[in-house]
Structures are given as structure tokens and as C-alpha cells.
Design a protein around this motif. Structure first.
Motif, PDB file in Angstrom:
ATOM      1  N   UNK A  47       0.854  -1.203   0.000  1.00 14.94           N
ATOM      2  CA  UNK A  47       0.000   0.000   0.000  1.00 14.94           C
ATOM      3  C   UNK A  47       0.880   1.239   0.000  1.00 14.94           C
ATOM      4  N   UNK A  48       0.571   2.177  -0.900  1.00 13.32           N
ATOM      5  CA  UNK A  48       1.333   3.433  -0.929  1.00 13.32           C
ATOM      6  C   UNK A  48       0.368   4.616  -0.843  1.00 13.32           C
ATOM      7  N   UNK A  49       0.552   5.424   0.192  1.00 14.33           N
ATOM      8  CA  UNK A  49      -0.230   6.640   0.408  1.00 14.33           C
ATOM      9  C   UNK A  49       0.563   7.796  -0.207  1.00 14.33           C
ATOM     10  N   UNK A  50       0.223   8.168  -1.460  1.00 15.49           N
ATOM     11  CA  UNK A  50       1.041   9.190  -2.130  1.00 15.49           C
ATOM     12  C   UNK A  50       0.814  10.576  -1.534  1.00 15.49           C
ATOM     13  N   UNK A  51      -0.357  10.789  -0.914  1.00 12.15           N
ATOM     14  CA  UNK A  51      -0.591  12.069  -0.229  1.00 12.15           C
ATOM     15  C   UNK A  51       0.430  12.263   0.879  1.00 12.15           C
ATOM     16  N   UNK A  52       0.762  11.158   1.556  1.00 16.70           N
ATOM     17  CA  UNK A  52       1.759  11.228   2.635  1.00 16.70           C
ATOM     18  C   UNK A  52       3.112  11.679   2.078  1.00 16.70           C
TER      19      UNK A  52
ATOM     20  N   UNK B   6       7.152  -0.949   6.738  1.00 21.44           N
ATOM     21  CA  UNK B   6       5.973  -1.633   7.273  1.00 21.44           C
ATOM     22  C   UNK B   6       6.025  -1.753   8.791  1.00 21.44           C
ATOM     23  N   UNK B   7       4.949  -1.314   9.447  1.00 15.34           N
ATOM     24  CA  UNK B   7       4.848  -1.432  10.904  1.00 15.34           C
ATOM     25  C   UNK B   7       3.735  -2.437  11.226  1.00 15.34           C
ATOM     26  N   UNK B   8       4.101  -3.640  11.675  1.00 17.74           N
ATOM     27  CA  UNK B   8       3.068  -4.657  11.918  1.00 17.74           C
ATOM     28  C   UNK B   8       2.048  -4.228  12.969  1.00 17.74           C
ATOM     29  N   UNK B   9       2.431  -3.336  13.860  1.00 16.04           N
ATOM     30  CA  UNK B   9       1.510  -2.901  14.920  1.00 16.04           C
ATOM     31  C   UNK B   9       0.329  -2.126  14.337  1.00 16.04           C
ATOM     32  N   UNK B  10       0.550  -1.402  13.227  1.00 21.20           N
ATOM     33  CA  UNK B  10      -0.552  -0.647  12.623  1.00 21.20           C
ATOM     34  C   UNK B  10      -1.052  -1.302  11.340  1.00 21.20           C
ATOM     35  N   UNK B  11      -0.251  -2.215  10.784  1.00 23.97           N
ATOM     36  CA  UNK B  11      -0.695  -2.962   9.604  1.00 23.97           C
ATOM     37  C   UNK B  11      -0.458  -2.268   8.274  1.00 23.97           C
ATOM     38  N   UNK B  12       0.373  -1.233   8.230  1.00 24.78           N
ATOM     39  CA  UNK B  12       0.711  -0.612   6.944  1.00 24.78           C
ATOM     40  C   UNK B  12       2.096   0.027   7.046  1.00 24.78           C
TER      41      UNK B  12
END
Ligand code: DC
Length: 258
Positions: free
Chosen positions: A33-38, A80-86
Motif C-alpha cells: 500500500x502506498x499513500x502518495x498524499x503522505x 511496514x509497521x506490523x503494529x498498525x498494519x501498513x
């Protein structure tokens, strides 16, 4: 789990729930998943740190060479941060996932994302991130500029007041001090700037499917998007899993909103 890897481009106005659906869809398909706004927000944060603005929210005059040089000092990646899932965003090695959501960054991000040199670098990075396909990317120009060949393009819409209230609630839950009026005004001005800028303005790709989520829960929205994705990734599997009648009706309903 589906094996064929496609690119799913999700575009739309600010605060339409693009990232909610994109994250959930990526998790369900085991895609990236890529959040391009970020990414544009991270560049804006860097510009703020370097004091590249006038106080009245305008950009100082920046020449091409200066911009190219400053962009060379920016490194952006997702981890990737498994605690938040993305994947959370890092600017020059520092996690800035929370910092980039501040109102200050929201106020300046449209001006920064309209800069040609900024877009060239971000689009190049985004295309590299999607080289292996198997990715869900959300933004404003993914289906038109970054991946015009995306196998599935969704264009998200929602009533402007619903969007403002959702974003306000989200910011409040994160403890960000803001009023509903401020959020509403920010969304209105970003809608205008995102659709009227010269470089890659927000437009609906001609082959995008419109998803209006004004009256949908995130789960309902995900169900629709997942059905569309599966119909492209494994059309035969979809028929055997869901029965051809139900799945054909769902797709037809969605296409009718085009
Ligand atoms: O999705 P968001 O609201 O976090 O995006 C922040 C800003 O970045 C948005 O106002 C427009 C810009 N943007 C862009 O120009 N192109 C993209 N692909 C994604 C975001």
C-alpha cells in the motif's frame, strides 16, 4: 489467495476515505500500500523545516535549480509497521507519520504538490514502488499519470460535509487541536487547488469506476472494491466462490455509477 498481481489506483478528493479503503484492500489481497498524499505531505514538512514559505501561506519564489537541488536532499520511504498494519512514512530516515497530519502541513501541501520539480520526483518514486505490481496506491493522479495502465482504477467520492466531519473526527481522535470550520475550509480550498493546478490536476480517468461512499460503511465499501479487484485478478475464481448471478449484479451496479 489470488496470485495475479495488478495495480489498483485509487484517486479522489481530500478526505473521501481513499486511504481507509486502500489500506484494507491491500491487506485483504496481501498487496503493498502506498499513500502518495503522505509523500507530498512529507515534502511539505521538509519545506516547512527549511523555512521555504512566506508567512501568508505562499511559496517564496523558487527557481528551477534551487528546487532540483532541494529535492535531492529529500529521501522518502515507507517501512511496514506490523503494529498498525501498513507502511509508515520516513523523511530522511525519521518516522513522520504523525507529524505530516498536522494542520500546518495540510495548509501548505497543495502549494507544494503543485510544483513541477516536486511532482517529477514523487511520480518517479511511485512508479518504482509499483514496478512489481501487486500494489494499491491512493492519491490524485494515480490512474491518470502514475499508472495510466493500472488494471483497476477507482475514483472515490463523498458528500463534502460528510468528508469534513469524518476528517474532523479523525483529527480529534488523534488529539490534533482543530475546529470543524478549519477542516471544512481546508478541504474546500484543497479541492479547488487540486483540480485547478497546472501539473497533473485531479481528474477522473476515463476508465475509472466511481465509488460514492457517502452512505456506505467502510466494510460495505471494501466489499465492493474487493469484488471488483477479484473480478480482474481471478474472474473464474470469483464466479465459483460467489455464484455468477450475484457477482455480475454487483459489478453492473458499480459500473452504472460511472
Ligand atoms: O491525500 P492527502 O489529503 O493526504 O493529500 C495531501 C495533498 O497532496 C493533497 O491536497 C493533494 C496532494 N496530492 C497530490 O497532489 N497528488 C497525489 N497523488 C496525492 C496527493
Amino acid at each position: 489467495m489470488p496470485s495475479k498481481k495488478i495495480v489498483i489506483a485509487i484517486d479522489g478528493y481530500s478526505s473521501c476515505g481513499k486511504s481507509t479503503i486502500a489500506k484494507a484492500l491491500a491487506a485483504k489481497l496481501s498487496y503493498g500500500y502506498v499513500d502518495t498524499g503522505a509523500m507530498y505531505r512529507a515534502v511539505t514538512l521538509f519545506f516547512l523545516q527549511k523555512n521555504i514559505f512566506h508567512s501568508e501561506k505562499g511559496l517564496k519564489h523558487l527557481d528551477h535549480e534551487f528546487l532540483e537541488e532541494i529535492m535531492d536532499h529529500i529521501s522518502i520511504f515507507f517501512h511496514y509497521n506490523p503494529a498498525v498494519g501498513f507502511g509508515e512514512i520516513y523523511l530522511n530516515g525519521k518516522n513522520v507519520e504523525n507529524e505530516i497530519r498536522q494542520m500546518m502541513v495540510s495548509d501548505y501541501v497543495s502549494a507544494v504538490s503543485a510544483i513541477k520539480e516536486v511532482r517529477i520526483k514523487m511520480v518517479d518514486l511511485q512508479q518504482k514502488m509499483g514496478l512489481q505490481r501487486g500494489i494499491v496506491m491512493d492519491g490524485r493522479d494515480i490512474g491518470t499519470t502514475v499508472f495510466p495502465d493500472a488494471e483497476l482504477k477507482l475514483f472515490m467520492q463523498a458528500d463534502p460535509e460528510v468528508r469534513a466531519v469524518r476528517r474532523f473526527d479523525e483529527m480529534q481522535s488523534k488529539g490534533i487541536a482543530v475546529t470543524l470550520d478549519e477542516v471544512r475550509n481546508n478541504i474546500q480550498s484543497r479541492d479547488y487547488e487540486d483540480t485547478h493546478r497546472k501539473e497533473s490536476p485531479l481528474t477522473q480517468a476515463s476508465d475509472a469506476i466511481v465509488l460514492d461512499n457517502t452512505f456506505l460503511t467502510p466494510a460495505e465499501q471494501l466489499e465492493q472494491a474487493y469484488a471488483l479487484a477479484i473480478s480482474i485478478i481471478q474472474p473464474e475464481e470469483k464466479k465459483t466462490q460467489n455464484g455468477s448471478d450475484g457477482s455480475e449484479k454487483k459489478t453492473a451496479d458499480l459500473s452504472a455509477k460511472n
